[in-house]
Design a protein around this motif. Structure first.
Motif, PDB file in Angstrom:
ATOM      1  N   TYR A  15       0.853  -1.186   0.000  1.00 19.88           N
ATOM      2  CA  TYR A  15       0.000   0.000   0.000  1.00 19.88           C
ATOM      3  C   TYR A  15       0.888   1.235   0.000  1.00 19.88           C
ATOM      4  O   TYR A  15       2.063   1.172   0.371  1.00 19.88           O
ATOM      5  N   HIS A  16       0.302   2.352  -0.400  1.00 20.82           N
ATOM      6  CA  HIS A  16       0.981   3.635  -0.305  1.00 20.82           C
ATOM      7  C   HIS A  16       0.184   4.509   0.645  1.00 20.82           C
ATOM      8  O   HIS A  16      -0.980   4.821   0.385  1.00 20.82           O
ATOM      9  N   THR A  17       0.785   4.882   1.762  1.00 24.43           N
ATOM     10  CA  THR A  17       0.080   5.719   2.722  1.00 24.43           C
ATOM     11  C   THR A  17      -0.263   7.048   2.085  1.00 24.43           C
ATOM     12  O   THR A  17       0.549   7.666   1.413  1.00 24.43           O
ATOM     13  N   GLY A  18      -1.515   7.459   2.286  1.00 30.66           N
ATOM     14  CA  GLY A  18      -1.978   8.725   1.723  1.00 30.66           C
ATOM     15  C   GLY A  18      -2.605   8.590   0.361  1.00 30.66           C
ATOM     16  O   GLY A  18      -3.188   9.527  -0.153  1.00 30.66           O
ATOM     17  N   SER A  19      -2.509   7.399  -0.258  1.00 31.55           N
ATOM     18  CA  SER A  19      -3.102   7.210  -1.572  1.00 31.55           C
ATOM     19  C   SER A  19      -4.425   6.496  -1.458  1.00 31.55           C
ATOM     20  O   SER A  19      -4.662   5.735  -0.529  1.00 31.55           O
ATOM     21  N   LYS A  20      -5.274   6.720  -2.389  1.00 26.49           N
ATOM     22  CA  LYS A  20      -6.561   6.049  -2.437  1.00 26.49           C
ATOM     23  C   LYS A  20      -6.403   4.760  -3.221  1.00 26.49           C
ATOM     24  O   LYS A  20      -6.064   4.777  -4.396  1.00 26.49           O
ATOM     25  N   GLN A  21      -6.622   3.613  -2.537  1.00 24.16           N
ATOM     26  CA  GLN A  21      -6.444   2.329  -3.194  1.00 24.16           C
ATOM     27  C   GLN A  21      -7.674   1.984  -4.039  1.00 24.16           C
ATOM     28  O   GLN A  21      -8.798   2.089  -3.578  1.00 24.16           O
ATOM     29  N   GLU A  22      -7.426   1.594  -5.275  1.00 24.27           N
ATOM     30  CA  GLU A  22      -8.509   1.177  -6.155  1.00 24.27           C
ATOM     31  C   GLU A  22      -9.007  -0.193  -5.717  1.00 24.27           C
ATOM     32  O   GLU A  22      -8.236  -1.131  -5.619  1.00 24.27           O
ATOM     33  N   PRO A  23     -10.285  -0.337  -5.399  1.00 26.84           N
ATOM     34  CA  PRO A  23     -10.769  -1.626  -4.911  1.00 26.84           C
ATOM     35  C   PRO A  23     -10.702  -2.704  -5.981  1.00 26.84           C
ATOM     36  O   PRO A  23     -10.884  -2.442  -7.165  1.00 26.84           O
ATOM     37  N   TYR A  24     -10.458  -3.917  -5.533  1.00 26.71           N
ATOM     38  CA  TYR A  24     -10.416  -5.075  -6.413  1.00 26.71           C
ATOM     39  C   TYR A  24     -11.840  -5.523  -6.687  1.00 26.71           C
ATOM     40  O   TYR A  24     -12.622  -5.745  -5.773  1.00 26.71           O
ATOM     41  N   LYS A  25     -12.214  -5.628  -7.946  1.00 25.73           N
ATOM     42  CA  LYS A  25     -13.582  -5.951  -8.306  1.00 25.73           C
ATOM     43  C   LYS A  25     -13.806  -7.455  -8.246  1.00 25.73           C
ATOM     44  O   LYS A  25     -13.183  -8.217  -8.974  1.00 25.73           O
ATOM     45  N   THR A  26     -14.679  -7.879  -7.327  1.00 26.30           N
ATOM     46  CA  THR A  26     -14.948  -9.293  -7.134  1.00 26.30           C
ATOM     47  C   THR A  26     -16.125  -9.742  -7.991  1.00 26.30           C
ATOM     48  O   THR A  26     -16.842  -8.930  -8.593  1.00 26.30           O
ATOM     49  N   LEU A  27     -16.344 -11.066  -8.007  1.00 29.68           N
ATOM     50  CA  LEU A  27     -17.504 -11.611  -8.701  1.00 29.68           C
ATOM     51  C   LEU A  27     -18.793 -11.055  -8.119  1.00 29.68           C
ATOM     52  O   LEU A  27     -19.735 -10.740  -8.842  1.00 29.68           O
ATOM     53  N   ARG A  28     -18.800 -10.882  -6.777  1.00 25.57           N
ATOM     54  CA  ARG A  28     -19.994 -10.326  -6.137  1.00 25.57           C
ATOM     55  C   ARG A  28     -20.290  -8.926  -6.660  1.00 25.57           C
ATOM     56  O   ARG A  28     -21.433  -8.554  -6.934  1.00 25.57           O
ATOM     57  N   ASP A  29     -19.225  -8.094  -6.796  1.00 25.00           N
ATOM     58  CA  ASP A  29     -19.419  -6.742  -7.326  1.00 25.00           C
ATOM     59  C   ASP A  29     -20.011  -6.787  -8.733  1.00 25.00           C
ATOM     60  O   ASP A  29     -20.897  -6.009  -9.082  1.00 25.00           O
ATOM     61  N   THR A  88      -5.686  -7.966   6.113  1.00 23.43           N
ATOM     62  CA  THR A  88      -5.277  -7.944   4.707  1.00 23.43           C
ATOM     63  C   THR A  88      -5.200  -9.359   4.153  1.00 23.43           C
ATOM     64  O   THR A  88      -5.620  -9.627   3.021  1.00 23.43           O
ATOM     65  N   LEU A  89      -4.680 -10.281   4.954  1.00 21.59           N
ATOM     66  CA  LEU A  89      -4.608 -11.678   4.526  1.00 21.59           C
ATOM     67  C   LEU A  89      -5.988 -12.231   4.215  1.00 21.59           C
ATOM     68  O   LEU A  89      -6.195 -12.848   3.158  1.00 21.59           O
ATOM     69  N   LEU A  90      -6.957 -11.994   5.107  1.00 21.94           N
ATOM     70  CA  LEU A  90      -8.302 -12.516   4.865  1.00 21.94           C
ATOM     71  C   LEU A  90      -8.968 -11.850   3.666  1.00 21.94           C
ATOM     72  O   LEU A  90      -9.721 -12.491   2.929  1.00 21.94           O
ATOM     73  N   LYS A  91      -8.690 -10.576   3.449  1.00 22.25           N
ATOM     74  CA  LYS A  91      -9.264  -9.889   2.290  1.00 22.25           C
ATOM     75  C   LYS A  91      -8.733 -10.477   0.983  1.00 22.25           C
ATOM     76  O   LYS A  91      -9.487 -10.612   0.008  1.00 22.25           O
ATOM     77  N   ARG A  95     -10.853 -12.741  -1.889  1.00 18.73           N
ATOM     78  CA  ARG A  95     -10.890 -12.104  -3.212  1.00 18.73           C
ATOM     79  C   ARG A  95     -11.489 -10.700  -3.168  1.00 18.73           C
ATOM     80  O   ARG A  95     -12.049 -10.216  -4.144  1.00 18.73           O
ATOM     81  N   ILE A  96     -11.352 -10.043  -2.032  1.00 22.58           N
ATOM     82  CA  ILE A  96     -11.771  -8.643  -1.926  1.00 22.58           C
ATOM     83  C   ILE A  96     -10.637  -7.720  -2.358  1.00 22.58           C
ATOM     84  O   ILE A  96     -10.853  -6.666  -2.935  1.00 22.58           O
ATOM     85  N   THR A  97      -9.417  -8.137  -2.077  1.00 21.47           N
ATOM     86  CA  THR A  97      -8.217  -7.389  -2.456  1.00 21.47           C
ATOM     87  C   THR A  97      -7.292  -8.327  -3.225  1.00 21.47           C
ATOM     88  O   THR A  97      -7.230  -9.516  -2.919  1.00 21.47           O
TER      89      THR A  97
END
Length: 432
Positions: A15-29, A88-91, A95-97
């Motif tokens: 991760y980059h502190t201060g940056s907005k992380q683009e979410p990972y698009k899951t099958l649910r999404d 983070t590991l569970l995400k 397949r959320i991240t």
């Protein structure tokens, strides 16, 4: 590989502190997107384009070269400090991240309950979300229907079943999310510590259900700061520190190692910003401190001294009966005792909003030598809800300096038990 449920190789997340992380698009999404109207999709796209990412700052590795294997039927606790990389590991496994490097193999249907707010689409009703989640797990409609009443009964939300979940309280949302995750027959159940907030009776209900899932031969991954729950429910525990696996083995051994790892004591925690202070809609915790008999914040206290546990908190809404409380835990993950605010001035009284400080005195010659950890809770009574449940929020060590009379007498060996009280003794000679 037939007996392996989860396998990770070189799993890393940057991760980059201060940056907005683009979410990972899951099958649910992808599937839930179909329920939105084209106008809503366009509106969301426009809003997304109008929001610029923050300037990049320092890189931060939440996970670094993490490798593990978990077999089918194992019940595994994931433990470690806040920010160690557990969630983070569970995400990634859910397949959320997506990882930055490495990969994770999952063999079996996954039911996950991570952050409150993940897993459901807010525009859909509770009923629709149950069927949608079942479909994502690959279940037939008839199978979902067979478990439907059991899910609703467990979640206790029958009156709101046909209400969009965006109107649910956080407690209702969590109850339904857990019921769905645990009852739709996942082969792998992953639960982060969202159970720390909400109704106490429902927390016990969830832990019992997780034990039942584990005994049924399914795989359970349980992220928790509750060491007693980990040792009772899990055969195996994995200690994560700074994004890496520090220890992996029998739950009792790993928990004891974690609690006795020589971590620096933290006798004081403060949250100056009320917006980020832990809590709920009714109250927020602002500070927890350990003080010695002289009133000083201290991380090392002699057995001959009184010990004061101090909590500061802010009540946001008037009209509720509050019971601030804390528990003291030892290095082996055993709760020595818990104590609730029984000040007669406020006992059973509804409190107006405002800032409060509650203090409790632990008597001299009571606690045993060793490192101790304090869990701090803010609870309302009638109805009973947990507004805040902070684990290991502060820590301190008790020592017996030998400078005065103590329960040891003249003995210098290891004392048994979880407390070390100085009891009154009377000895008389019978042959005189």
């Amino acid at each position: 590989m037939g007996d392996i449920a989860i396998r990770t190789v070189g799993l890393s997340k940057l991760y980059h502190t201060g940056s907005k992380q683009e979410p990972y698009k899951t099958l649910r999404d992808t599937l839930t997107e179909a329920f939105l109207s084209p106008i809503r999709r366009v509106g969301r796209l426009i809003r997304g384009q109008a929001t610029g990412a923050a300037e990049l700052n320092e890189p931060f590795w939440a996970l670094r070269d993490l490798c593990l294997e978990i077999k089918h039927g194992e019940v595994v606790g994931i433990i470690g400090r806040n920010g160690a990389g557990k969630s983070t590991l569970l995400k990634i496994l859910s397949r959320i991240t997506e990882p930055t490097h490495g990969f994770a193999e999952i063999h079996g249907r996954v039911g996950s309950l991570l952050e409150v707010g993940t897993g459901f689409h807010p525009e859909l009703t509770g009923r629709e979300n149950i069927y949608l989640n079942g479909a994502i797990l690959g279940m037939k409609r008839a199978d979902i229907k067979r478990r439907f009443d059991e899910i609703v009964d467990f979640a206790e939300i029958e009156k709101f079943l046909d209400t969009p979940v965006k109107h649910y309280s956080s407690g209702m949302y969590m109850r339904l999310a857990f019921a769905v995750a645990a009852h739709l027959e996942p082969e792998i159940l992953m639960v982060d510590e969202v159970l720390a907030v909400g109704d106490i009776a429902f927390q016990k209900k969830c832990l019992n259900k997780m034990r039942e899932v584990g005994k049924g031969g399914r795989t359970v991954l349980f992220v928790s700061h509750n060491m007693q729950a980990v040792t009772r429910m899990c055969q195996r525990a994995i200690l994560v520190n700074e994004g890496r696996i520090k220890e992996d083995g029998p739950a009792g051994r790993v928990v004891a190692s974690y609690m006795n790892a020589g971590l620096l004591n933290v006798p004081e925690r403060e949250w100056p910003d009320p917006a980020t202070a832990p809590g709920g809609e009714l109250a927020r915790l602002r500070a927890v401190r350990v003080r010695d008999g002289e009133g000083r914040v201290a991380d090392l206290i002699d057995v001959t001294s009184q010990i004061m546990i101090e909590m500061e908190y802010e009540i946001l809404k008037s009209g509720y009966v509050f019971a601030p409380n804390f528990g003291v835990w030892n290095e082996e993950g055993i709760c020595i005792f818990a104590s609730l605010d029984v000040d007669p001035a406020w006992l059973g009284r509804r409190r107006p909003s405002g800032r409060y400080r509650s203090r409790a005195i632990i008597p001299r010659h009571f606690l045993k030598e060793g490192t101790l950890f304090v869990n701090a809770d803010l609870v309302t009574l009638d109805p009973m809800t947990v507004q805040c449940n902070e684990h290991q929020v502060v820590s301190f060590s008790v020592v017996d300096s030998g400078s005065g009379l103590s329960a040891r007498g003249g003995y210098n060996g290891r004392m048994l038990g979880v407390v070390q009280p100085l009891l009154e003794w009377k000895t008389e000679r019978l042959d005189s």
